[in-house]
Each structure stands twice: as C-alpha cells, then as structure tokens.
Design an enzyme around this catalytic site. Structure first.
Site, PDB file in Angstrom:
ATOM      1  CG  HIS A 490      -1.743   1.227   1.372  1.00  0.00           C
ATOM      2  ND1 HIS A 490      -3.020   1.337   0.867  1.00  0.00           N
ATOM      3  CD2 HIS A 490      -1.469   2.413   1.973  1.00  0.00           C
ATOM      4  CE1 HIS A 490      -3.493   2.548   1.145  1.00  0.00           C
ATOM      5  NE2 HIS A 490      -2.571   3.218   1.819  1.00  0.00           N
ATOM      6  CD  GLU A 491       1.596   3.733   3.681  1.00  0.00           C
ATOM      7  OE1 GLU A 491       1.911   4.781   3.070  1.00  0.00           O
ATOM      8  OE2 GLU A 491       0.529   3.624   4.309  1.00  0.00           O
ATOM      9  CG  HIS A 494       0.608   6.206  -0.967  1.00  0.00           C
ATOM     10  ND1 HIS A 494      -0.516   6.725  -1.575  1.00  0.00           N
ATOM     11  CD2 HIS A 494       0.166   5.567   0.149  1.00  0.00           C
ATOM     12  CE1 HIS A 494      -1.584   6.403  -0.870  1.00  0.00           C
ATOM     13  NE2 HIS A 494      -1.199   5.700   0.175  1.00  0.00           N
TER      14      HIS A 494
END
Length: 517
Positions: A490-491, A494
């Site tokens: 997820h991170e 980004h």
C-alpha cells in the site's frame, strides 16, 4: 560608540560563522542533493526556521510592492516559489518529528509551531497579496495558461480562501488565534500519544504466562527486555508486539490488561491525558469551520475530498452496514460458540477475546494462521518481490546507495532508475518501530518533483515510506505477517507513483510552505 560598533561587528561575524556551519544554509553536496541527515543537529533548526520566515516574508513583500500589474509570473509563480529555505527546513523538521523524534526536538517544536502558524497566517491573511492573487484569478480565462498553470492558480486562490483570506476585521483576529491554538493542540496530542506508548511495558517473568504465544513473539519480547535492561519478556503497545499477544496469548487476564492499556491511551490521570485536548481540538476545528462559513469541520474538510459532503459519507457507511451486518452477526456467533466450547456455556466473548478466538476459528476452519505464513515473508525477500513487481509493471529498478545519508541506522536509501538506468528518484525505506517513531505507516517526501520553466531544471522527488514492522531478533531476520506485507504494498504504491509522475506528468512549479490546516 566605537566600542558598541565593534561589538555589533563581532556579533555579526559570530552569527555568520554559525550560519556557515548550518547545513540548511548551504546547497546540499550529498548525492543527488539529498538531505544531509548526518550533519543536521537539533540546534540547526531554529536559526534556519527563523531565517526562512524572514526570507519568505521579504519575498511576499516584494510581490505586494511590485508596481507592475498582477500577472501569473510576478504574482502566482513568484508566490509559489517563495519560501525555499523555510520549505527545506520544515520538511525535514516535520518528517523527523514523526519518524525520529526526541525530547529536544519536541521541546523545540513547541517553540517553533506558534511562529510557523503566525507566519502562515501573515501570508494567507495579507489583503494586498490576496488582491493580486484574486486579480490574476479573475482574468484566468484570458491568460492562455497551460493546464498545469491553471491548476496551480486555482489551487493557490482556493488555498487563500480556505485559510481565511476573505475574513474581515475581528474575524481575522479570531482566525489567527484559533489556528495558533489548533497548531499547539495538535502537537501536544501527538506528543502525548507517543510518550504514553513508550512509557508502557508489560513485563512477564513467569514462562507459563507466555503460553500460546508463537516463538517469534517470545523472541521479540526477550529482545525488547534486553534492550530495556529488564529480566524476562517485555510486551509493548507497538503493533508488532501488541497484535501477536492479543492473537495468541492464552492468559485472558494479561490480554485484558494489554487491551485496556492500548485502548485507554492518554485517558489516565497523568501528564499525558488527552481528553481535554481532544475536546479543545473538536471545538477549535468547529469554530474555524464556522468562521469560514461552514456548518462544521466535516463540511469544511470534505469540500476538497472525493466524498464532497457528510451525506455522501454516511450513505456509504449505511450501505456497508446493511451489506455486512448479517455476515458480521454470523461470524460473531461462530466465534462465541467456539469460545463457549472451551470455556463453558456462560462465557461471553469480550473485546480482548476477539482476536484470540477468531484466530482459533480461522485455524479450525481453514487450517491457516499468520505464523504459518511468516517464513515465506522474510523482509529482504519481500522487498525483492515488491521492487520486482514495479520493475515488471513499469520498468523501474531500485539500487541501494550507502553513500546517501539517512536519519537512522534502520533506514535504507535507494536510487530509483528507469529502463535507461537514469535516476528518477530517491526512495528511503524505514521499516521498524522505535521510541522516536509514531505508530502507523505512511508515505512522505523530502523533496517534490517540479520543472523550472526558466532554467529547465527537473527536480527529482525524494520520497520515504515509513512503517512499523516486525523487527529481526538475534540471528533471525525480520519475518513479516501477511498484513504487514499488504501495508508495504500500500505505502509503496504511494511512493512508486511519486516516482512515476516524472515519467507520466510534467509539473512546472516549486513547492511552497503551506499553513497548518
């Protein structure tokens, strides 16, 4: 008189010498102009922040006092490019207060945040500056701006509006006071939360109390005890310690103790109590929102979000509630039945029992649990897999560079390379919990991506992903849970997109210091 002049000259010399030793006042000579973390000391922040404020204030004055008619270049672009030094120092200052803070840094933040809040207000509430911004905005249709320039203009204009530019008289004074108070309350809340987490430890000395816990959790607790200089095993409120204990520990009383410690953080009768701070935060945000013409803070903040208003949020929540309630009730009954089979017909599952018995049920039904998966998720292998996925999808590769300074020994720095082996970005990875890092996982940046229209300089982004994953113990590497792997992806998504935007988009504006809201 001569003696006074000599003293003033000596003071100027001393100040200049001090500034010359301050890395924020120099152009970074590190690889790719990365932050020289190895040279930055706590005493460097305050003079750099104060000088950054002074410089940006002078730049704003120059815009306001420009005798020429407002244009995109002399107003919007000039404003956007103002505050370079302040942005540079506050970016590092803010990021390290989340990822690697200490008592000195927190004390300094309490002094600096009111100054930064006041400076932000001095800009956003500057009537003459806003007149020039508004003048450019009102003629945007005739300016033949590029899509990027139009977006920048709209963002800046809207930012002024949302930070009180249209307020008059007493309302402006109220806004200044409220935002200053909000800045202080937000800082105090986060510092109390971090200190409360760091101050708690569950110390066990009887091996029988470890019943049910997997070997990985026991080894980690022993390692923590060793670090803290105590005998036995230490469990903390940090996720890699808290979650396994609540999931596997057979001792219900200890699960209850740890659960209550975690879920009552900052509500105790001590210096870290946040109850009054939360009330003040809510009321302050409400007052700011109403001062700006909104009914409440939710309406204010959702205005610039995809949901747009609170009705949309509640509609979605109600849909989810209707869709998931039958399944949730069924799962609860299954967990309750399993618990009663073990504990008796009168047993009621409490919140501190849920992770424990739901995990037992999952194991019983599907013969699988998190610990079975850990050996497959060794951190270095997970990194290879995640980086490799980006390579297959986008053709970018990651090369560790030990010459790039980092702010902690657990942090690694990577060059992000395109298919032609050209550097696209710098990526910092920071995986493990420590006392100076707040809980959770997030992506941030130390330098944004932008292209200078005049010089053609293409600034590459320096981004960081910060998480709190299971630490290595002894001679064993860090073995992640499935949830931790999911968080990593997820991170990383980004940060990966922050790198890719160089390839997929072109932006021409430099970053600017923004207020606290």
């Amino acid at each position: 008189m001569k003696r006074l002049n000599v003293i003033l000259i000596l003071l100027c010399i001393i100040i200049n010498m001090m500034n010359a030793q301050n890395p924020f006042f120099e152009k970074y000579t590190t690889p790719y102009g990365t932050v020289p973390f190895d040279k930055i000391k706590t005493e460097h922040y305050e003079p750099a922040i104060r000088e950054g404020i002074r410089q940006q204030a002078a730049e704003i004055d120059a815009i306001v006092n420009n005798p020429e008619a407002p244009t995109f270049a002399n107003t919007i672009l000039a404003y956007e490019k103002s505050g370079e030094l302040l942005d540079r120092v506050t970016t590092v200052f803010g990021n390290l207060r989340s990822a690697e803070t200490n008592d000195d840094l927190q004390t300094l933040a309490q002094e600096m945040m009111p100054l930064l809040s006041e400076h932000s207000n001095n800009i956003s509430l500057n009537e003459e500056l806003f007149k020039r911004v508004k003048a450019v905005y009102n003629q945007k249709e005739q300016l033949n701006l590029t899509p990027e320039q139009t977006k920048l203009l709209e963002n800046i204009y809207d930012g002024f509006i949302r930070r009180g530019a249209n307020l008059q008289g007493e309302a402006k004074k109220q806004y200044r006071q409220l935002t200053k108070e909000l800045s202080s309350l937000t800082l105090q809340f986060s510092e109390n939360n971090l200190k409360e987490i760091n101050n708690y430890q569950l110390v066990l000395t009887d091996k029988a109390q470890l019943a049910g816990l997997p070997e990985s959790a026991i080894e980690a607790a022993a390692e923590t005890a060793k670090e803290k200089g105590v005998e036995g095993w230490v469990f903390t409120l940090q996720a890699p310690s808290y979650i396994p204990f609540m999931t596997y520990a057979d001792n219900r009383d200890l699960r209850h103790e740890l659960y209550m410690a975690y879920n009552t953080k900052c509500t105790h009768n001590n210096e870290y109590n946040n109850i009054d701070i939360v009330k003040k935060l809510v009321n302050t945000r409400m007052a700011i929102a109403q001062l700006l013409g909104y009914e409440n803070f939710a309406q204010y903040t959702l205005k610039k979000r995809m949901a747009e208003d609170s009705d949309a949020v509640y509609n979605l929540l109600n849909q989810l509630l209707e869709a998931y309630t039958p399944t949730a009730k069924k799962e609860y009954q299954e967990v309750q039945e399993l618990a009663r089979q073990e504990q008796g017909a009168g047993f009621t599952v409490m919140p501190w029992d849920w992770s424990y018995y739901s995990n037992k049920l999952k194991d019983k039904k599907f013969n699988i649990n998190e610990e079975m998966l850990r050996p497959y998720f060794e951190l270095e292998k997970v990194k290879e897999g995640v980086f490799g996925l980006a390579t297959r999808l986008y053709g970018i590769t990651f090369k560790k560079n030990i010459d790039i300074p980092v702010y902690h020994k657990d942090v690694d720095a990577y060059e992000v390379l395109d298919k032609d082996n050209k550097t696209l970005a710098i990526l910092y990875t920071d995986f493990h919990p420590r006392t100076g890092k707040r809980a959770g996982a997030w992506m941030t940046e130390y330098k944004g991506q932008w292209i200078d229209e005049k010089t053609g300089e293409n600034s590459r982004p320096h981004v960081s992903i910060v998480m709190n994953f299971t630490k290595p113990t002894g001679n064993k590497p860090a073995l992640l849970t499935f949830d931790e792997v999911e968080t990593f992806l997820h991170e990383f998504g980004h940060s990966c997109m922050a790198c890719l935007q160089i390839l997929l988009t072109r932006a021409s504006a430099a970053p600017v210091f923004i207020g606290i809201l």
